[in-house]
Design a protein around this motif. Structure first.
Motif, mmCIF file in Angstrom:
data_model
loop_
_atom_site.group_PDB
_atom_site.id
_atom_site.type_symbol
_atom_site.label_atom_id
_atom_site.label_comp_id
_atom_site.label_asym_id
_atom_site.label_seq_id
_atom_site.Cartn_x
_atom_site.Cartn_y
_atom_site.Cartn_z
ATOM 1 N N ASN A 146 -92.230 123.820 61.583
ATOM 2 C CA ASN A 146 -91.892 122.698 62.468
ATOM 3 C C ASN A 146 -91.437 121.512 61.640
ATOM 4 O OD1 ASN A 146 -94.504 121.065 61.906
ATOM 5 N ND2 ASN A 146 -95.257 123.050 62.617
ATOM 6 N N SER A 159 -80.598 121.056 64.686
ATOM 7 C CA SER A 159 -81.574 121.513 65.678
ATOM 8 C C SER A 159 -81.178 122.857 66.265
ATOM 9 C CB SER A 159 -81.713 120.485 66.801
ATOM 10 O OG SER A 159 -82.199 119.259 66.299
ATOM 11 N N SER A 163 -83.570 126.082 65.569
ATOM 12 C CA SER A 163 -84.215 126.659 66.752
ATOM 13 C C SER A 163 -83.968 128.157 66.850
ATOM 14 C CB SER A 163 -83.705 125.953 68.020
ATOM 15 O OG SER A 163 -84.084 124.591 68.016
ATOM 16 N N LYS A 168 -89.754 124.876 65.256
ATOM 17 C CA LYS A 168 -89.908 123.841 66.280
ATOM 18 C C LYS A 168 -89.366 122.513 65.751
ATOM 19 C CE LYS A 168 -93.955 125.920 68.467
ATOM 20 N NZ LYS A 168 -95.377 125.734 68.860
ATOM 21 N N LYS A 170 -88.473 118.354 66.432
ATOM 22 C CA LYS A 170 -88.719 117.122 67.168
ATOM 23 C C LYS A 170 -87.781 116.052 66.596
ATOM 24 C CE LYS A 170 -92.884 116.308 68.405
ATOM 25 N NZ LYS A 170 -94.333 115.996 68.426
ATOM 26 N N CYS A 179 -80.466 109.696 73.144
ATOM 27 C CA CYS A 179 -81.621 110.533 73.484
ATOM 28 C C CYS A 179 -81.344 111.350 74.740
ATOM 29 C CB CYS A 179 -82.856 109.655 73.695
ATOM 30 S SG CYS A 179 -83.607 109.043 72.175
ATOM 31 N N ALA A 183 -81.115 115.344 74.933
ATOM 32 C CA ALA A 183 -82.034 116.052 75.826
ATOM 33 C C ALA A 183 -81.287 117.032 76.736
ATOM 34 C CB ALA A 183 -82.822 115.046 76.655
ATOM 35 N N TYR A 188 -84.400 122.813 74.429
ATOM 36 C CA TYR A 188 -85.498 123.464 73.718
ATOM 37 C C TYR A 188 -86.040 122.588 72.584
ATOM 38 C CZ TYR A 188 -81.028 124.568 71.563
ATOM 39 O OH TYR A 188 -79.751 124.474 71.068
ATOM 40 N N THR A 190 -87.739 118.760 71.392
ATOM 41 C CA THR A 190 -88.442 117.563 71.875
ATOM 42 C C THR A 190 -87.721 116.318 71.374
ATOM 43 O OG1 THR A 190 -90.548 118.739 71.810
ATOM 44 C CG2 THR A 190 -90.635 116.326 71.901
ATOM 45 N N ILE A 192 -87.652 112.198 71.186
ATOM 46 C CA ILE A 192 -88.505 111.010 71.289
ATOM 47 C C ILE A 192 -87.645 109.765 71.121
ATOM 48 C CG2 ILE A 192 -90.508 109.798 70.348
ATOM 49 C CD1 ILE A 192 -91.170 112.529 71.534
ATOM 50 N N GLU A 205 -96.794 111.330 66.803
ATOM 51 C CA GLU A 205 -95.991 112.546 67.006
ATOM 52 C C GLU A 205 -96.408 113.682 66.088
ATOM 53 O OE1 GLU A 205 -94.165 112.934 69.510
ATOM 54 O OE2 GLU A 205 -94.415 110.848 70.129
#
Length: 329
Positions: A146, A159, A163, A168, A170, A179, A183, A188, A190, A192, A205
């Protein structure tokens, strides 16, 4: 326009992710010779580094069959004081140390060269051999599971690549609109909305349970400071993106695991393309070219034909070039 006016070769920088799926169309229908995307190429370089978490940088030859890894020798390394002709006592893998850099010195070593702390070793071999080599010298290469990515256009491409490998991801991004876009395109991942340089946010986080922190914002200084903080406070693998070329050789001084420079990556790609076109009518054409040791050394893969002066059984050679002098491997 240049193509229509008769230019033989055209290279275009295309950064928008929306055009990524149209690269073949642009090459075939619009006649582009080459399309470069700095963020996509930087993401690919970071992904390759994750295959060897202890490596500073990883490049590939022969369509991924052979890899060239940059490895930093720590003070407590098992390699300290070992001569290259004695490596077989430590590891049975079929690897080759093709170049060494120490401070500003560049060395193409022979078997009598003794490895020193502070060396950057440039090692070639298959993925399997390099993995075994790291284990044999006592370097634990735990798999990256991660990551936290702070800002940057590279985050989108990276990402998607990470993935697919089950990592994982973030992303922490200051821009609220970005953002929302991320999104939508990366369901898939996260996302923030916040300041990635805020220690409180990073703790919230779960930075303590994260394997790597990637600082990929548009500000070099912010990326470096964030990487230093993640390294010193949390002991995480850190990668910083830089734009200024004079920052690319500071990883040792700054104690950052890896520094990625998209401009430098793209420049190498264009040089590779031009070099291949220059040699296309000669006996051997360049297949792959990387600039290593801060641009002082070139590692070149080329096709061997029956007219090659040093013909042997191998079909592909790795050629090391230092200041115009050639060393074949």
């Amino acid at each position: 326009m240049a193509k229509k006016m008769g230019t033989r070769h055209t290279i275009a920088r295309v950064r928008n992710p929306d055009y990524s799926s149209q690269r073949d169309f642009m090459r075939n229908q619009l006649g582009f010779s080459m399309i470069v995307n700095p963020e996509l190429e930087a993401a690919s370089e970071i992904r390759r580094v994750f295959s060897f978490p202890s490596a500073v940088k990883v490049d590939t030859f022969s369509r991924g069959k052979v890899e060239l890894a940059e490895f930093f020798v720590e003070d407590q390394s098992h390699l300290k004081g070992i001569e290259l002709n004695q490596l077989h006592k430590i590891t049975k893998t079929n690897i080759l140390v093709c170049a060494v850099s120490h401070n500003e010195d560049v060395i193409i070593p022979d078997g009598n060269y003794a490895i020193k702390p502070g060396n950057h070793l440039y090692i070639t071999g298959t993925h399997r051999d390099l993995s075994r080599f790291y284990l044999d010298i006592g370097v634990i290469t735990n798999r990256i599971k991660n990551v936290i990515i702070v800002g940057g256009k590279i985050a989108y491409y990276l990402s998607k690549q990470l993935s697919t490998q089950g990592i994982k991801v973030k992303i922490i991004e200051k821009d609220k609109n970005r953002c929302q876009i991320l999104a939508e395109k990366l369901p898939y991942v996260t996302i923030i909305h916040g300041d990635g340089s805020d220690d409180e946010l990073l703790n919230e986080e779960g930075i303590e349970n994260t394997d790597a922190v990637l600082a990929l914002t548009g500000l070099d200084e912010e990326n470096i400071v964030l990487s230093l903080s993640a390294k010193s406070l949390y002991h995480k693998k850190t990668i910083a993106k830089v734009t200024r070329m004079n920052y690319t050789g500071l990883s040792d001084v700054l104690k950052v695991d890896s520094i990625v420079a998209p401009k430098k990556i793209v420049a190498s790609q264009i040089i590779r393309y031009v070099r291949a076109k220059m040699t296309k009518d000669h006996d051997s054409a360049v297949k792959t070219l990387y600039k290593i040791v801060d641009g002082e050394v070139e590692a070149v893969e080329f096709k061997v034909t029956e007219h090659f002066n040093y013909l042997q059984q191998q079909d592909l050679w790795l050629l090391i070039i230092v200041n115009g002098h050639y060393f074949h491997k």
